[in-house]
Design a protein around this motif. Structure first.
Motif, PDB file in Angstrom:
ATOM      1  N   ARG A  52       0.857  -1.206   0.057  1.00 30.35           N
ATOM      2  CA  ARG A  52       0.004  -0.159  -0.246  1.00 30.35           C
ATOM      3  C   ARG A  52       0.823   1.353   0.254  1.00 30.35           C
ATOM      4  N   ARG A  87       2.750   4.580  -0.921  1.00 31.46           N
ATOM      5  CA  ARG A  87       2.469   5.278  -1.921  1.00 31.46           C
ATOM      6  C   ARG A  87       3.714   6.064  -2.424  1.00 31.46           C
ATOM      7  N   GLN A 117       5.430   9.163  -5.649  1.00 29.93           N
ATOM      8  CA  GLN A 117       4.899  10.101  -6.446  1.00 29.93           C
ATOM      9  C   GLN A 117       4.851   9.667  -7.915  1.00 29.93           C
ATOM     10  N   PRO A 151       1.499  -2.674  -9.448  1.00 28.19           N
ATOM     11  CA  PRO A 151       0.932  -1.740  -8.387  1.00 28.19           C
ATOM     12  C   PRO A 151      -0.724  -1.602  -8.195  1.00 28.19           C
ATOM     13  N   ASP A 179      -0.425   5.607  -8.124  1.00 32.01           N
ATOM     14  CA  ASP A 179       0.681   6.096  -7.231  1.00 32.01           C
ATOM     15  C   ASP A 179       0.938   4.910  -6.066  1.00 32.01           C
ATOM     16  N   ARG A 180       1.233   3.968  -6.415  1.00 34.38           N
ATOM     17  CA  ARG A 180       1.373   2.803  -5.519  1.00 34.38           C
ATOM     18  C   ARG A 180       2.807   2.005  -6.047  1.00 34.38           C
ATOM     19  N   ASN A 184       9.706   2.020  -6.622  1.00 32.02           N
ATOM     20  CA  ASN A 184       9.159   3.033  -7.537  1.00 32.02           C
ATOM     21  C   ASN A 184       8.973   2.658  -8.874  1.00 32.02           C
TER      22      ASN A 184
END
Length: 459
Positions: free
Chosen positions: A58, A60, A62, A92, A96-97, A115
């Motif tokens: 979960r 987060r 950018q 993801p 945004d995950r 990321n």
């Protein structure tokens, strides 16, 4: 062991009441510790999965312009754990995950979140965490098959506990449903009895759903009966089969494969079978591109091929908390050489019971929304309250000394066709319940009643 009074024995309803109460008491002595364990570990799993999510997925980040190829993320994940290789990719949950990989080095499995836009490693952690520990306790008490059998016996007796409890608390002698559903404000044991009965009545239906869905995974009733009868038939696939089953895709105590597929053999790579799906080289990038084209709601998971005959497995299912809709379950196997789809199993292909299990498991795990999380939390707390109030009632009525304080056994039990049919149906439907009932009957009649010292201790 004492018997009911002559006045009570003269009334069939009272004699049956005492007999039912005695069964409720014996079942409760065994079941209550297990119900407390299941409620506490259930709360732990419920809140871990709803707040931190399994394995930190979960987290987060950018969002960037465009995500990197998954092959680059794989390289970064493997570099984060030297000597490890990727075995699973988890897409993801949203733009945004983080993305996640499970990488293995020998028997050790490590989680790596990244990321997806930069390839930066966000976190590494042991794949088996607190959720997995709670799940293992919840399912096996950390003692394997023996723990599974003990819990199955407790869950089976729990159904008897519900049936007998409903009979005992059912409104009678002029009392109405208002009194039955609301604890009386009186002191002493009467308060605990009213509280125990009222809360038990409120949660009885949900408890049945939880017990039956849990029993569907148990080793005997689940593994040998209902799951075996509702296992998806691999013969529907025109592809060679592996010696491994879908259960091999589970990781440790975690259940990640749809219930109806666990016992189904996996298809094997290495033939020309299947339907064309991927054109060109079959790589993690081409397989994930194909998965992205299927339009899953939220994320999906990809198991990488294991061995020469292993397959790529794309899955989106409620078992893994991938999405909020169990009817969107889908499991796809792709040949690692040809890129052909060897199997595509959707919710519509499940049996009626497997469909019920898909929804029951999602409800059991609190995956259907905030209301489900709140309801399951309240249910677990209520189950703890029912268990504790039952123990308090016993302690308040138990005679001093080493006596157990079992409810009196009537000298004669009236013929009650309905009660016998309910008991027989439960015993036939749930083998561990039948075996446990037989053991308790033999203990009560052949041992405790035959030996005066034990008879006095029980009564």
């Amino acid at each position: 062991m004492s018997t009911a009074s002559d006045t009570d024995s003269a009334r069939p309803v009272n004699r049956l009441y005492f007999a039912v109460w005695r069964w409720h008491f014996y079942a409760g002595l065994y079941v209550i510790p297990f119900l407390l364990m299941l409620a506490v570990t259930g709360l732990v799993m419920l809140w871990i999965s709803s707040t931190s999510e399994l394995h930190g997925k979960r987290a987060r980040i950018q969002p960037g312009a465009a995500p990197l190829p998954v092959s680059q993320l794989q390289v970064a994940a493997e570099a984060a754990v030297p000597g490890a290789h990727a075995v699973q990719y988890i897409a993801p949950m949203g733009p945004d995950r983080v993305a996640a990989f499970a990488v293995a080095s020998g028997d050790e499995r490590t989680g790596v979140t990244l990321n997806p836009y930069t390839g930066e490693v966000v976190e590494t952690f042991p794949w088996a965490g607190w959720y997995d520990l709670a799940s293992d306790i919840h399912g096996t008490l950390l003692i394997g098959d023996l723990g599974d059998r003990l819990i199955e016996a407790a869950a089976s007796l729990g159904l008897l506990l519900i049936a007998t409890g409903l009979y005992l608390h059912w409104p009678r002698n002029g009392a109405g449903w208002r009194q039955a559903l609301t604890p009386r404000r009186e002191g002493g044991r009467g308060f605990w009895k009213a509280l125990h009965g009222a809360v038990g009545l409120w949660i009885s239906l949900i408890l049945v759903v939880f017990l039956v869905s849990g029993l569907s995974w148990a080793g005997i009733w689940g593994g040998k009966f209902v799951q075996a009868w509702n296992t998806f038939p691999a013969e529907k696939w025109e592809a060679p089969l592996s010696d491994a089953t879908h259960a091999s895709l589970n990781h440790g105590a975690a259940r990640e494969v749809p219930w109806t597929l666990e016992q189904t053999p996996l298809p094997a790579s290495g033939s020309l079978a299947g339907t064309a799906a991927i054109v060109g080289p079959v790589t993690i990038d081409s397989v994930t591109a194909f998965a992205d084209s299927l339009g899953f709601d939220r994320r999906y998971q990809l198991n990488l091929p294991d061995g020469e005959t292993g397959v790529w497995t794309i899955s989106h299912d409620s078992m893994s908390n991938d999405g909020p809709d169990p009817s969107a379950d889908r499991t796809i196997h792709i040949d690692r050489y040809t890129g052909n789809v060897l199997a595509d199993v959707r919710y519509a292909d499940y049996s009626a019971y497997a469909k019920a299990m898909a929804w029951g498991i999602a409800f059991h795990e609190g995956d259907l929304g905030a209301w489900n999380l709140a309801l399951n939390t309240a249910f677990c707390l209520a189950l703890i309250l029912v268990s504790v109030s039952g123990l308090v009632m016993w302690l308040k009525r138990r005679p001093a000394g080493v006596r157990l304080g079992a409810p009196p056994r009537p000298a004669e039990i009236p013929y009650a066709k309905g009660a016998l049919l309910v008991t027989l149906a439960l015993a036939l439907a749930f083998p561990m319940l039948g075996l446990t009932l037989l053991a308790v009957i033999l203990l009560d009649l052949a041992v405790l009643s035959a030996l005066p010292p034990l008879k006095r201790m029980v009564g």
